[in-house]
Design a protein around this motif. Structure first.
Motif: not given
Length: 193
Positions: A47-65
């Motif tokens: 689910t995180l991988a599927a969202a990564a492109g949208r986050y990158a396009a907006k310039g929002v960092a997405l991190t996880s543990h």
């Protein structure tokens, strides 16, 4: 111009009807969830991988543990995937470019806990108790601008409840970000939904 405007209006009505159908389905989910024994880490990471492109396009960092050694849980992976998708979309919608969203997963012998924390808009205290109501928006004008329908969090909460779990929100107020916490019992929903 007129045809383009009408097309946009039709698209908006179609999206709204899809949201409403999804909400009705979520509210009836107690008898409709397909519970299976599942490892949580692959679902969360995909689910995180599927969202990564949208986050990158907006310039929002997405991190996880997401620990690999989490216990298996009894849940409906499609429904929980939708909850995570909605939480990630909500966090992205309310986090400006340059902001940050962090996802953390922990577990004990009873519960799996997934938190989605952003450093975005935040939620004023007077709105926290109503944030999961259908069609409720903290700022209706801003949410229309961002494309929110006021249904995604209601859908997510309905699916969490159907699993015998919970979905809560906390925030220190406007401008201080928000944390959404999904708790799912490791043993799955109680018999009968």
């Amino acid at each position: 111009d007129t045809m383009g405007m009408r097309r946009e209006q039709v698209d908006r009505v179609v999206r709204f009807s899809q949201y409403f159908a999804a909400l009705a389905q979520a509210e009836e989910a107690g008898s409709a969830i397909d519970v299976q024994l599942d490892a949580p880490a692959p679902l969360v990471t995909s689910t995180l991988a599927a969202a990564a492109g949208r986050y990158a396009a907006k310039g929002v960092a997405l991190t996880s543990h997401v620990p690999a050694d989490l216990p298996q849980v009894r849940w409906d992976p499609q429904r929980i995937g939708q909850v995570l998708h909605n939480l990630l979309d909500n966090a992205l919608r309310h986090t400006p470019s340059g902001g940050h969203v962090d996802v953390r997963v922990t577990a004990d012998h009873r519960d799996l806990v997934i938190t989605v924390t952003d450093d975005g808009d935040g939620i004023p205290a007077e709105h926290l108790s109503r944030i999961f109501e259908r069609f409720y928006r903290v700022d209706a004008a801003r949410d229309r601008e961002h494309g929110g329908a006021g249904i995604g969090l209601a859908i997510a909460k309905a699916f969490a409840d159907a699993h015998g779990g919970s979905l809560t929100a906390s925030s220190m107020g406007s401008g201080h970000g928000a944390t959404f916490t999904l708790v799912v019992p490791v043993g799955g929903p109680a018999a009968g939904g």
